[in-house]
Design a protein around this motif. Structure first.
Motif, PDB file in Angstrom:
ATOM      1  N   SER A  46       0.839  -1.195   0.000  1.00 15.68           N
ATOM      2  CA  SER A  46       0.000   0.000   0.000  1.00 15.68           C
ATOM      3  C   SER A  46       0.880   1.253   0.000  1.00 15.68           C
ATOM      4  N   LEU A  47       1.939   1.225   0.808  1.00 14.81           N
ATOM      5  CA  LEU A  47       2.862   2.374   0.848  1.00 14.81           C
ATOM      6  C   LEU A  47       3.500   2.606  -0.511  1.00 14.81           C
ATOM      7  N   GLU A  48       3.933   1.477  -1.088  1.00 17.86           N
ATOM      8  CA  GLU A  48       4.640   1.547  -2.357  1.00 17.86           C
ATOM      9  C   GLU A  48       3.744   2.110  -3.469  1.00 17.86           C
ATOM     10  N   ASN A  49       2.461   1.698  -3.438  1.00 19.07           N
ATOM     11  CA  ASN A  49       1.539   2.153  -4.490  1.00 19.07           C
ATOM     12  C   ASN A  49       1.033   3.571  -4.256  1.00 19.07           C
ATOM     13  N   HIS A  50       0.723   3.858  -3.011  1.00 19.67           N
ATOM     14  CA  HIS A  50       0.044   5.121  -2.737  1.00 19.67           C
ATOM     15  C   HIS A  50       0.972   6.326  -2.689  1.00 19.67           C
ATOM     16  N   THR A  51       2.244   6.116  -2.318  1.00 20.53           N
ATOM     17  CA  THR A  51       3.147   7.267  -2.215  1.00 20.53           C
ATOM     18  C   THR A  51       3.335   7.984  -3.563  1.00 20.53           C
ATOM     19  N   PRO A  52       3.665   7.257  -4.636  1.00 22.23           N
ATOM     20  CA  PRO A  52       3.787   7.988  -5.914  1.00 22.23           C
ATOM     21  C   PRO A  52       2.462   8.589  -6.373  1.00 22.23           C
ATOM     22  N   LEU A  53       1.353   7.886  -6.061  1.00 23.99           N
ATOM     23  CA  LEU A  53       0.032   8.421  -6.441  1.00 23.99           C
ATOM     24  C   LEU A  53      -0.226   9.746  -5.750  1.00 23.99           C
ATOM     25  N   LEU A  54       0.104   9.777  -4.456  1.00 23.84           N
ATOM     26  CA  LEU A  54      -0.103  11.006  -3.677  1.00 23.84           C
ATOM     27  C   LEU A  54       0.689  12.159  -4.306  1.00 23.84           C
ATOM     28  N   GLU A  55       1.937  11.862  -4.655  1.00 21.63           N
ATOM     29  CA  GLU A  55       2.774  12.885  -5.280  1.00 21.63           C
ATOM     30  C   GLU A  55       2.133  13.395  -6.569  1.00 21.63           C
ATOM     31  N   GLU A  56       1.658  12.437  -7.358  1.00 15.93           N
ATOM     32  CA  GLU A  56       1.056  12.765  -8.661  1.00 15.93           C
ATOM     33  C   GLU A  56      -0.163  13.679  -8.472  1.00 15.93           C
ATOM     34  N   TYR A  57      -1.038  13.297  -7.525  1.00 16.81           N
ATOM     35  CA  TYR A  57      -2.269  14.071  -7.342  1.00 16.81           C
ATOM     36  C   TYR A  57      -2.016  15.418  -6.673  1.00 16.81           C
ATOM     37  N   ARG A  58      -0.983  15.454  -5.808  1.00 19.12           N
ATOM     38  CA  ARG A  58      -0.640  16.742  -5.185  1.00 19.12           C
ATOM     39  C   ARG A  58      -0.178  17.727  -6.250  1.00 19.12           C
ATOM     40  N   LYS A  59       0.631  17.207  -7.172  1.00 12.78           N
ATOM     41  CA  LYS A  59       1.166  18.043  -8.251  1.00 12.78           C
ATOM     42  C   LYS A  59       0.008  18.589  -9.107  1.00 12.78           C
ATOM     43  N   LEU A  60      -0.905  17.688  -9.385  1.00 12.31           N
ATOM     44  CA  LEU A  60      -2.052  18.041 -10.213  1.00 12.31           C
ATOM     45  C   LEU A  60      -2.910  19.111  -9.533  1.00 12.31           C
ATOM     46  N   LEU A  61      -3.121  18.921  -8.240  1.00 12.62           N
ATOM     47  CA  LEU A  61      -3.926  19.864  -7.468  1.00 12.62           C
ATOM     48  C   LEU A  61      -3.276  21.257  -7.516  1.00 12.62           C
ATOM     49  N   LYS A  62      -1.966  21.271  -7.339  1.00 12.71           N
ATOM     50  CA  LYS A  62      -1.222  22.524  -7.370  1.00 12.71           C
ATOM     51  C   LYS A  62      -1.421  23.217  -8.721  1.00 12.71           C
ATOM     52  N   GLU A  63      -1.378  22.411  -9.755  1.00  9.45           N
ATOM     53  CA  GLU A  63      -1.507  22.939 -11.102  1.00  9.45           C
ATOM     54  C   GLU A  63      -2.908  23.519 -11.318  1.00  9.45           C
ATOM     55  N   LEU A  64      -3.915  22.799 -10.840  1.00  7.68           N
ATOM     56  CA  LEU A  64      -5.298  23.263 -11.031  1.00  7.68           C
ATOM     57  C   LEU A  64      -5.557  24.553 -10.263  1.00  7.68           C
ATOM     58  N   ILE A  65      -4.959  24.636  -9.069  1.00  7.82           N
ATOM     59  CA  ILE A  65      -5.175  25.831  -8.246  1.00  7.82           C
ATOM     60  C   ILE A  65      -4.634  27.079  -8.962  1.00  7.82           C
ATOM     61  N   LYS A  66      -3.636  26.862  -9.815  1.00  2.00           N
ATOM     62  CA  LYS A  66      -3.098  27.988 -10.592  1.00  2.00           C
ATOM     63  C   LYS A  66      -4.193  28.609 -11.471  1.00  2.00           C
ATOM     64  N   PHE A  67      -5.099  27.762 -11.923  1.00  2.00           N
ATOM     65  CA  PHE A  67      -6.154  28.244 -12.819  1.00  2.00           C
ATOM     66  C   PHE A  67      -7.373  28.752 -12.064  1.00  2.00           C
ATOM     67  N   ASP A  68      -7.573  28.223 -10.879  1.00  2.00           N
ATOM     68  CA  ASP A  68      -8.787  28.543 -10.144  1.00  2.00           C
ATOM     69  C   ASP A  68      -8.442  28.523  -8.660  1.00  2.00           C
ATOM     70  N   LYS A  69      -8.669  29.634  -7.983  1.00  2.00           N
ATOM     71  CA  LYS A  69      -8.318  29.677  -6.559  1.00  2.00           C
ATOM     72  C   LYS A  69      -9.139  28.639  -5.803  1.00  2.00           C
ATOM     73  N   SER A  70      -8.498  28.013  -4.816  1.00  2.00           N
ATOM     74  CA  SER A  70      -9.224  26.929  -4.141  1.00  2.00           C
ATOM     75  C   SER A  70     -10.164  27.453  -3.061  1.00  2.00           C
ATOM     76  N   ASP A  71     -10.143  28.789  -2.783  1.00  2.00           N
ATOM     77  CA  ASP A  71     -11.069  29.264  -1.750  1.00  2.00           C
ATOM     78  C   ASP A  71     -12.163  30.159  -2.337  1.00  2.00           C
ATOM     79  N   SER A  72     -12.536  29.892  -3.589  1.00  2.00           N
ATOM     80  CA  SER A  72     -13.614  30.679  -4.185  1.00  2.00           C
ATOM     81  C   SER A  72     -14.933  30.344  -3.483  1.00  2.00           C
TER      82      SER A  72
END
Lengths: 338, 345
Positions: A46-72
């Protein structure tokens, strides 16, 4: 962009999963907890699978927030709806599930909607004026009234400060109504004491005015007739104790507002027990209005109520009863004018 | 360069296969390993095939080395870009035809795709993962409801905004609660309609929600008949709800509606404009209206009287419980407080 909310939840879920696996392995390695070979492998996996996934989704979230503020505004609303789902689900568990239909998802989502905390903002002065203006015709406010309301509000705010639960925080309408209601109750009782002191030589400073009410009356109002009859009897019993017509009028308003507040809090169920307790405790402290906590008395009162219902004329109406109320007449004339 | 690297890898693999096969055949001949007839034949065949491949790869590599490396690199890059562009260009079509997902999942994935800014590219797997979470959280539904709520709210606020003064300012506290009640009833009504259409019970020709009567609210807490009228009216609508979700929703909507209506009624003439705006909006969006015809009102009064005579007032609801969970909580809390007080003494 609603996907931000979904991504936030995915990231949060992954963080929880990783933390659980890490915790399990740490306890296993320290000898605190013994994992089976299979469980250890699964935690590792679970650690092995989820750690890279977490990184991937965190990166994506950061990218999306660039387009749309997360506290709208939209995001805050969606986020609070997601939070509220928890307590709605929690409540649903208790009722017997019948059939779940596809279109129920929509009504469930609609029922989760509640007011957002920051929608109502009132200044103390505004609050005071609002609270006295309408009740002026029925209650006599003293010079200290403004300080009294401020004190009650401060006390109430201090008591609810500790809540971190989103659902409790969002009881914003109630956060304004409750201090005003307690304040009105307080002025009402002071007025009654004054009237009594004017009539008799024996001067009193406090008064046990209200018979005890029972919690289940609120819970089952509109479900079991007996709770309606109990409440109306209780209301009438208090009314009989009022010394002036104005006080009776004031009591009618207080009773309605009290039912309003109690019903809204009861709807929030277990999650608002602490909140409801604060409201009840303040009413007990200021005007000795409290509920009956002796189970025996509560159980026995049902028989008494049955006798009351039997003695009531269920078909009676107001002396000046008319099916066309003044408001309906207003409505009809308004429609004609359109 | 990718293509050269790949060819070299393939060449290496074929050479090692030939070496392995030759070794096996040598061992067989020396008698250290016994190969079956079939295995021996297949090993010989493998040498033959891989020798052919080695020659083919060597020839291709020689050819490539003669070409301009720069051109090759550019050519490869542009192919990669085309591949990538096509991946995203045909992403909606590909998602639409995903075989192992149901219709709902596909619709949700398409909606997520639409929600993404143009510059953000996600692969199919990520799109499905996000859309799955969105569906689980009802985000699409919430977002639609939000739009509806904003519409109802602004219309309601526009209706009432010019009517406030010092006396009725307090009503503003209800400004946000009312649009929510209207929206919730609107969704429930939609559900009821769908239920009836689905069950195809034509005999139930649904003509809308029954009308409420203002005097029930006006005389509530004074005339028992007003309570009975409201109770029976509520029962009729509850019977239209099929699932427990719908019934529960109506119980909550009803309570909220009656609380607000009674509060406005108590405020009397100062709240007429506000009450009227509420009624107007709830009629427009949720088709709930009051009975205003005197003859109908009187007929209903007779019906409620009859129902009162038949009603069992001692029956209680299925969930009847006089020691409520909150009462238990309160008793425990009081006991704790008493203990604390004694401790202080």
């Amino acid at each position: 962009m609603k996907s931000i909310i979904a991504l936030e939840k995915i990231v949060k879920d992954l963080e929880v999963r990783i933390a659980v696996s890490k915790g399990q392995l740490a306890r296993h390695n320290s000898g605190e907890e013994r994992l089976s070979l299979l469980a250890e492998a699964s935690a590792d996996n679970s650690l092995e699978n989820h750690t890279p996934l977490l990184e991937e989704y965190r990166k994506l979230l950061k990218e999306l927030i660039k387009f749309d503020k997360s506290d709208s505004y939209e995001h805050r609303r969606l986020r609070s709806a997601v939070e509220r789902k928890k307590y709605y689900k929690y409540n649903v568990k208790k009722i017997k599930k019948q059939r779940f239909r596809e279109n129920d998802e929509r009504i469930e989502a609609a029922m989760i909607i509640d007011e957002l905390p920051e929608e109502i903002i009132l200044e103390n002065q505004e609050l005071f004026e609002m609270s006295t203006r309408n009740m002026h015709q029925y209650l006599i406010f003293s010079d200290d009234s403004k300080t009294e309301l401020n004190d009650i509000q401060e006390e109430f705010n201090t008591l609810i400060k500790g809540f971190t639960d989103e659902n409790i925080k969002s009881l914003e309408l109630l956060n304004y109504m409750i201090p005003i209601l307690i304040f009105h109750f307080n002025v009402f009782i002071q007025n009654i004491i004054e009237s009594k002191n004017n009539e008799s030589e024996e001067k009193i400073t406090e008064l046990d005015f209200f018979p005890k009410y029972h919690d289940w009356w609120i819970n089952e109002l509109w479900e079991s007739h007996i709770s309606y009859f109990s409440l109306i009897k209780w209301k009438n019993d208090v009314e009989k104790e009022c010394l002036e017509r104005k006080q009776e009028k004031a009591w009618t308003i207080l009773f309605n507002n009290w039912i309003f507040v109690k019903t809204l809090i009861s709807e929030k169920s277990e999650l608002a027990f602490e909140y409801q307790y604060i409201f009840d405790s303040l009413l007990k402290k200021y005007v000795k209005l409290e509920s009956e906590l002796d189970k025996k008395i509560v159980k026995n009162s049902k028989k008494e109520m049955n006798l009351y219902i039997e003695s009531e004329d269920l078909l009676s109406l107001l002396p000046r009863h008319h099916v066309l109320t003044p408001y309906v007449k207003y409505k009809i004339s308004n429609k004609k004018n359109l | 360069m990718k293509i050269i690297e790949e060819l070299e890898k393939k060449l290496e693999l074929s050479i090692s296969r030939i070496a392995l096969a030759k070794k096996q055949l040598e061992k067989n001949e020396a008698g250290t390993l016994k190969l079956s007839f079939m295995v021996k034949a297949s090993t010989e065949l493998s040498i033959e095939r891989n020798t052919f491949l080695v020659n083919k790869y060597k020839y291709k590599l020689r050819k490539l080395e003669q070409e301009d490396k720069k051109d090759l690199e550019e050519n490869e890059k542009s192919k990669e870009i085309i591949r990538e562009n096509n991946y995203f260009k045909y992403q909606p079509q590909r998602i639409k035809h995903t075989k192992n997902r149901n219709e709902k999942e596909i619709a949700s994935a398409l909606s997520t795709l639409k929600d993404m800014p143009e510059d953000v590219k996600l692969d199919d797997k990520e799109i499905f993962e996000i859309s799955h979470k969105s569906a689980e959280l009802f985000l699409d539904i919430h977002s639609d409801l939000d739009d509806d709520l904003i519409e109802i709210k602004s219309e309601f606020l526009a209706l009432i905004e010019d009517n406030f003064n010092d006396v009725n300012n307090e009503l503003k506290l209800l400004n946000y609660r009312i649009p929510i009640i209207i929206l919730q009833l609107r969704i429930l009504l939609k559900n009821i309609r769908e239920n009836i259409e689905e069950s195809k019970l034509e005999k139930y020709k649904f003509k809308g929600l029954p009308k409420f009567e203002d005097w029930w609210i006006h005389e509530m807490w004074t005339s028992h008949q007003a309570y009975m009228g409201l109770f029976k009216w509520k029962q009729i609508i509850l019977d239209l709800c099929i699932s427990s979700e719908q019934k529960r929703a109506f119980e909550v909507i009803f309570k909220n509606w009656i609380l607000v209506k009674k509060m406005l009624n108590v405020k009397g003439v100062f709240a007429y404009f506000y009450n009227y705006a509420f009624d107007k909006m709830i009629f427009k969006y949720a088709e709930l209206e009051s009975e205003e015809d005197e003859a109908n009102l009187n007929t209903m009064k007779i019906i409620v009287e009859k129902l009162t005579k038949q009603e069992n007032f001692f029956s209680v609801s299925d969930s009847h419980n006089i020691v409520t969970p909150y009462m238990k909580f309160k008793i425990e809390k009081e006991m704790e407080n008493n203990k604390d007080d004694k401790g202080k003494i």
